[in-house]
Scaffold this motif. Structure first.
Motif, PDB file in Angstrom:
ATOM      1  N   LEU B 148      24.759 -25.395  25.438  1.00 49.07           N
ATOM      2  CA  LEU B 148      24.455 -23.961  25.465  1.00 49.07           C
ATOM      3  C   LEU B 148      22.978 -23.678  25.750  1.00 49.07           C
ATOM      4  CD1 LEU B 148      26.737 -22.942  22.492  1.00 49.07           C
ATOM      5  CD2 LEU B 148      27.179 -22.608  24.917  1.00 49.07           C
ATOM      6  N   MET B 249      29.697 -16.379  23.388  1.00 53.19           N
ATOM      7  CA  MET B 249      30.125 -17.775  23.337  1.00 53.19           C
ATOM      8  C   MET B 249      30.086 -18.206  21.890  1.00 53.19           C
ATOM      9  SD  MET B 249      28.138 -19.602  26.434  1.00 53.19           S
ATOM     10  CE  MET B 249      27.956 -18.767  27.986  1.00 53.19           C
ATOM     11  N   ASP B 250      30.674 -19.379  21.647  1.00 49.33           N
ATOM     12  CA  ASP B 250      30.785 -19.836  20.274  1.00 49.33           C
ATOM     13  C   ASP B 250      29.470 -20.494  19.830  1.00 49.33           C
ATOM     14  OD1 ASP B 250      31.926 -20.279  17.915  1.00 49.33           O
ATOM     15  OD2 ASP B 250      33.334 -21.826  18.580  1.00 49.33           O
ATOM     16  N   VAL B 251      28.550 -19.714  19.266  1.00 49.36           N
ATOM     17  CA  VAL B 251      27.284 -20.272  18.771  1.00 49.36           C
ATOM     18  C   VAL B 251      27.101 -19.927  17.302  1.00 49.36           C
ATOM     19  CG1 VAL B 251      25.953 -20.365  20.914  1.00 49.36           C
ATOM     20  CG2 VAL B 251      26.055 -18.230  19.648  1.00 49.36           C
ATOM     21  N   ALA B 252      26.377 -20.804  16.590  1.00 44.56           N
ATOM     22  CA  ALA B 252      26.159 -20.585  15.160  1.00 44.56           C
ATOM     23  C   ALA B 252      25.281 -19.355  14.938  1.00 44.56           C
ATOM     24  CB  ALA B 252      25.521 -21.820  14.544  1.00 44.56           C
ATOM     25  N   ARG B 253      24.174 -19.289  15.662  1.00 41.61           N
ATOM     26  CA  ARG B 253      23.268 -18.138  15.603  1.00 41.61           C
ATOM     27  C   ARG B 253      23.019 -17.679  17.025  1.00 41.61           C
ATOM     28  NH1 ARG B 253      17.891 -19.906  13.033  1.00 41.61           N
ATOM     29  NH2 ARG B 253      18.506 -21.914  13.873  1.00 41.61           N
ATOM     30  N   LYS B 255      21.420 -17.102  20.484  1.00 43.97           N
ATOM     31  CA  LYS B 255      20.391 -17.802  21.255  1.00 43.97           C
ATOM     32  C   LYS B 255      19.770 -16.789  22.192  1.00 43.97           C
ATOM     33  CE  LYS B 255      22.235 -22.427  21.697  1.00 43.97           C
ATOM     34  NZ  LYS B 255      21.241 -23.050  20.828  1.00 43.97           N
ATOM     35  N   TYR B 294       2.408 -16.866  15.906  1.00 48.27           N
ATOM     36  CA  TYR B 294       3.568 -17.724  15.642  1.00 48.27           C
ATOM     37  C   TYR B 294       3.830 -17.775  14.135  1.00 48.27           C
ATOM     38  CZ  TYR B 294       6.371 -22.064  15.468  1.00 48.27           C
ATOM     39  OH  TYR B 294       7.351 -22.996  15.241  1.00 48.27           O
ATOM     40  N   TYR B 298       7.205 -16.806  12.103  1.00 53.71           N
ATOM     41  CA  TYR B 298       7.845 -17.880  11.342  1.00 53.71           C
ATOM     42  C   TYR B 298       8.085 -17.442   9.896  1.00 53.71           C
ATOM     43  CZ  TYR B 298       8.624 -22.825   9.997  1.00 53.71           C
ATOM     44  OH  TYR B 298       9.143 -24.015   9.549  1.00 53.71           O
ATOM     45  N   ARG B 299       7.050 -16.856   9.299  1.00 51.99           N
ATOM     46  CA  ARG B 299       7.180 -16.391   7.912  1.00 51.99           C
ATOM     47  C   ARG B 299       8.179 -15.244   7.792  1.00 51.99           C
ATOM     48  NH1 ARG B 299       2.847 -17.897   4.430  1.00 51.99           N
ATOM     49  NH2 ARG B 299       1.416 -19.233   5.558  1.00 51.99           N
ATOM     50  N   GLU B 301      10.800 -15.030   9.337  1.00 55.10           N
ATOM     51  CA  GLU B 301      12.098 -15.616   9.671  1.00 55.10           C
ATOM     52  C   GLU B 301      12.695 -15.043  10.952  1.00 55.10           C
ATOM     53  OE1 GLU B 301      14.658 -15.990   6.246  1.00 55.10           O
ATOM     54  OE2 GLU B 301      13.005 -16.708   5.008  1.00 55.10           O
ATOM     55  N   ASP B 304      12.123 -20.046  14.085  1.00 56.23           N
ATOM     56  CA  ASP B 304      12.001 -21.268  13.278  1.00 56.23           C
ATOM     57  C   ASP B 304      11.723 -22.426  14.248  1.00 56.23           C
ATOM     58  OD1 ASP B 304      14.374 -21.905  14.490  1.00 56.23           O
ATOM     59  OD2 ASP B 304      15.582 -21.780  12.673  1.00 56.23           O
ATOM     60  N   ASP B 305      11.959 -23.658  13.785  1.00 59.19           N
ATOM     61  CA  ASP B 305      11.600 -24.802  14.628  1.00 59.19           C
ATOM     62  C   ASP B 305      12.422 -24.893  15.920  1.00 59.19           C
ATOM     63  OD1 ASP B 305       9.645 -25.548  12.837  1.00 59.19           O
ATOM     64  OD2 ASP B 305      11.021 -26.767  11.642  1.00 59.19           O
ATOM     65  N   ASP B 325      16.788 -19.838  18.614  1.00 56.00           N
ATOM     66  CA  ASP B 325      18.003 -19.446  17.885  1.00 56.00           C
ATOM     67  C   ASP B 325      17.529 -18.558  16.755  1.00 56.00           C
ATOM     68  OD1 ASP B 325      19.127 -21.335  19.496  1.00 56.00           O
ATOM     69  OD2 ASP B 325      19.829 -22.647  17.888  1.00 56.00           O
ATOM     70  N   LYS B 327      18.558 -15.228  13.812  1.00 59.28           N
ATOM     71  CA  LYS B 327      19.479 -14.238  13.254  1.00 59.28           C
ATOM     72  C   LYS B 327      18.961 -12.830  13.502  1.00 59.28           C
ATOM     73  CE  LYS B 327      21.718 -17.085   9.776  1.00 59.28           C
ATOM     74  NZ  LYS B 327      21.624 -17.663   8.427  1.00 59.28           N
TER      75      LYS B 327
END
Lengths: 427, 428
Positions: B148, B249-253, B255, B294, B298-299, B301, B304-305, B325, B327
């Protein structure tokens, strides 16, 4: 050069002038226990990204940039039954730096001491904000593994291969549930225990003075005496009545077929070299029977390969295929195995494979990281093989020995990740 | 023959343009056991429309990659078998603008150099072999389709460069690969696989004088192709209005990928490399772990990495892709826009961060100097003058924040943007 730093703490220095960089590897190890998987993984994440001196990822990263882009990473690994927290650093030699009065080696060791011995704490626990961010990141990472289909399939195969054996069957990074349950306090207590009891092996390679490195290592207060109980490194899976098969449907363009065979031959066994060559012949190289027949001749897969893990006594095969060809590919895989058993392959192929293993072995000398990995593996297995001996043993492997190895392969698990969307306009 | 010395790093580069037009570069690494050689062809996935001797040609997508596969397949053997006899490892890859064939070996260098030059310079194509290759390539395309991140990357490029050769994956699609016929393969080969359009780069254990003699002798036996007039056509139409294209598409979070298409003119040669390094530093100053921008994302949320960015500068195009990726996809797009908008004004204030970033890059280059893979991968023989890692360090050392600011403004003032979001039906 080997040094005894304290009971259970060893230093090995590999001085070489061939490279422009120096590498450090610190391994903290103990016997595998799946109840620690999530904890150690989260600990690695925290140690990589914060310390009392550098309280955020940004501050750690800036310190590394300041030390000429030194790289620093903390990860979890397993070597057979050994659960490992591995800390790695790479940094350039002073000779190539514009600022000649710096002593980067000393700076790097001070940095490591900060990261390992002075974590970012509030009272008796990891700083909560930092803990929460990294806990969430790890959970997100675990949830996104299903997006990487080949890796997901590998993890499912492993689970199926070791039924009811979470020490070897479960994912080394733990599970979402386990991660959610960890508290900051509990994790810090666990870390203290790791520092107190783990066996520690430090390897340093590059243009360094071994005595100076030893002095640097002596600065670590936590690298003190500890008692180590030996344990068996190699993994022997419990017997099963019959091979297990599982399949799962996914949305995607390609199906992934994964097989796991038991091959009870381990690093250091007399048949080890024959097993390694068997794997190259089976699917471990671009000359292998799986690659040349399933891919090149029959165009059934672009990616098909096998792997041999000599600490787990395990051979795996993975192939990206069209779902409709699954039965055909399964038959072909077992046909290729049978060809090796009956010796149906050319002498030139075997000679070529031996030649390429020797060639690769010699090439490894150009990679400091590979040299250090090899050194470490020989150290934990307490086996020392010289380069000449290694080559002689490869040369000595006969067809009969390979045949004997191939006969010992026993299928334990088959996992298929199925996608039925794929279009194949040729068929 | 010319030798370029890099005394600071105890390295040198030998350059020789042979009479048939092939350029050979040798960068010896004394003390190393292994040799790596890369034969590059200045021909890639985007070279599908061109005029040769006045005749306009358009070829199916994926032809350059198809040709790469076909080179290994000879009348009664596979080229892998030849390399294997000596124990060498070989491989090949195709990008938008180049095709590269390589091997690495600790033994029998001469034999392997001959294998490399001969298999790429002496083709064997038949209708039947062309047809048979399609099955494997379909599986390769399906493997990329399953990835993906790869999908997100090619979708954003397609939106930056609509209706162009960049809008299709490097390997083409199952449909376009099916269109490829023997005549297409032959025409592409004859047009682009010519000595003057190739370069050979060798690094590691090698005696430059001796290796040069071997190569000259190898080339003597080969016919020089008829001269031709070649004009590549890579005219990119203007970008459409910026928009977020959504895919289920079938993704966890979700993209999210953000693309920036460069519409300014990038200089060639060393100046082009300076441009590339400057843009990389510009992104690092705002989007690396060292940046406060950055750190805040990052803080909060928002990233992330999984966040990453890359900048591609190739013959006739340059673009950047930033992806994550997340949320919080809407926040991500909004925040990235607002940071990118302020770069031209803010960048001049990042004096200490700039010094830090130069330190970091210098160290990264020194790390690459220990790796034959990095040395050969970084080398570009098709930009008018040879540029090695050591040249890149020299360019980096001279670079000022004022240079970076000027180049950042040139890029960003004309850049156009697009976004792609891949999310599952239940990600909302």
């Amino acid at each position: 050069m080997k040094y005894h730093v304290a009971n259970g703490v060893q230093l090995q220095v590999v001085p070489t002038e061939k490279f422009k960089n120096t590498k450090i590897m610190i391994n903290l190890t103990f016997p595998t226990d799946h109840r620690n998987f999530a904890k150690l993984a989260l600990l690695a994440e925290l140690l990589e990204n914060s310390a009392a001196e550098y309280q955020s990822e940004m501050l750690v990263s800036r310190k590394l940039s300041e030390m000429y882009g030194a790289s620093y990473g903390v990860s979890v690994l397993r070597y057979g039954n050994q659960h490992t927290l591995q800390i790695k650093m790479t940094y350039p030699n002073d000779d190539y730096l514009p600022n000649t009065d710096r002593n980067l080696t000393a700076e790097i060791f001070t940095f490591l001491q900060n990261m390992i011995e002075k974590p970012f704490l509030d009272n008796d626990q990891f700083n909560l904000n930092s803990f929460k961010i990294h806990q969430t990141n790890m959970i997100n990472y675990l949830e996104s593994i299903a997006d990487n289909k080949a890796f997901y399939a590998t993890l499912q195969l492993q689970k199926l291969y070791y039924p009811n054996d979470p020490n070897h069957g479960s994912f080394l990074m733990g599970s979402v549930d386990a991660l959610k349950q960890i508290t900051s306090k509990e994790l810090y207590q666990y870390y203290r225990q790791v520092l107190r009891t783990a066996e520690i092996t430090i390897l340093v390679g590059g243009k360094v003075d071994p005595e100076n490195i030893l002095d640097q290592v002596h600065q670590f207060k936590t690298f003190s005496d500890r008692s180590i109980t030996p344990y068996e490194l190699t993994v022997v899976p419990a017997a099963i009545k019959q091979p297990l098969t599982r399949s799962q449907s996914i949305e995607g363009a390609q199906s992934i077929l994964s097989l796991g065979y038991q091959l009870p031959i381990y690093f250091g066994n007399s048949d080890y070299f024959a097993a390694m060559i068997f794997n190259q012949l089976f699917g471990g190289s671009s000359l292998s029977l799986l690659f040349t027949n399933v891919r090149e001749r029959d165009s059934l897969a672009y990616d098909i390969h096998s792997n041999y893990n000599s600490l787990f006594g395990m051979v795996t095969v993975q192939a990206g295929i069209d779902f409709q060809n699954e039965a055909k590919v399964l038959t072909m895989i077992s046909d290729q195995l049978n060809k090796i058993i009956v010796g149906d392959y050319k002498d030139t192929l075997l000679t070529g494979i031996k030649q390429s293993l020797i060639n690769q072995h010699r090439s490894e000398g150009d990679h400091l990281a590979a040299l250090m990995d090899k050194q470490y593996l020989q150290q934990i297995m307490q086996i020392s093989i010289s380069d000449q001996d290694w080559e002689a043993q490869v040369e000595a492997v006969s067809r009969d020995e390979i045949q004997r190895v191939a006969k010992r392969l026993k299928l334990r698990a088959t996992f298929s990740l199925n996608s039925r969307e794929a279009t194949d306009e040729d068929n | 023959m010319k030798t370029i010395d890099y005394p600071i790093y105890n390295e040198k580069l030998i350059v020789n343009k042979l009479s048939n037009g092939l350029t050979v570069y040798i960068q010896p690494k004394p003390g190393f056991n292994k040799t790596t050689a890369v034969l590059g062809v200045n021909y890639g996935a985007i070279d599908r429309t061109f005029q040769v001797n006045g005749k306009k040609i358009t070829q199916p997508a994926g032809i350059a990659h198809f040709l790469e596969h076909k080179m290994f397949d000879k009348q009664d053997y596979d080229v892998f078998e030849l390399f294997n006899k000596t124990g060498a490892r070989s491989n090949a890859y195709t990008s938008f603008t180049t095709t590269n064939y390589l091997f690495s070996t600790a033994e029998s260098l001469k034999e392997n150099l001959d294998i490399l030059l001969d298999f790429v310079q002496i083709p064997y194509f038949t209708q039947e072999k062309v047809q048979r290759e399609k099955g494997i390539i379909d599986q390769e395309i399906n493997m990329y389709q399953n990835d993906l991140d790869n999908q997100a990357y090619f979708k954003i490029i397609a939106n930056l460069y609509p209706d162009s050769a960049l809008a299709t994956d490097i390997a083409g699609t199952v449909k376009t690969v099916d269109q490829i016929q023997l005549a297409d393969v032959q025409l592409a080969y004859n047009t682009f696989y010519r000595p003057e359009n190739m370069s050979l780069f060798i690094t590691g254990k090698v005696d430059p004088q001796l290796a040069m003699t071997w190569i000259v002798n190898n080339q003597k036996n080969k016919a020089t192709p008829q001269p031709q007039v070649l004009q590549r056509e890579n005219n990119f139409v203007e970008n459409s209005q910026e928009h977020v294209e959504q895919f289920k598409m079938d993704v966890a979070r979700p993209k999210v990928t953000i693309g920036l298409r460069g519409n300014d003119l990038v200089p060639t040669g060393r100046d082009g490399l300076k441009y590339e390094i400057a843009i990389s530093i510009m992104f690092d100053l705002f989007f690396s772990e060292n940046a406060v921008e950055y750190d805040k994302l990052y803080r909060d949320e928002i990233i992330d990495d999984s966040f990453s960015w890359e900048f591609e500068n190739e013959r006739s195009f340059h673009f950047a892709v930033l992806g994550c990726d997340t949320k919080k996809p809407a926040d991500f797009i909004k925040q990235m826009h607002s940071i990118i908008r302020m770069i031209p004004n803010q960048i001049v204030n990042k004096t200490s961060e700039f010094i830090l970033q130069k330190n970091e890059l210098l160290g990264n280059y020194i790390e690459m100097m220990d790796s034959e893979e990095a040395i050969s991968g970084q080398f570009d023989g098709f930009i008018g003058e040879p540029v090695t890692i050591y040249d890149e360090v020299a360019i980096l050392n001279e670079l000022t924040l004022a240079d970076v600011t000027a180049i950042a403004k040139s890029f960003l003032s004309k850049a156009t943007m697009q976004e792609v979001m891949i999310r599952a039906a239940d990600n909302d």
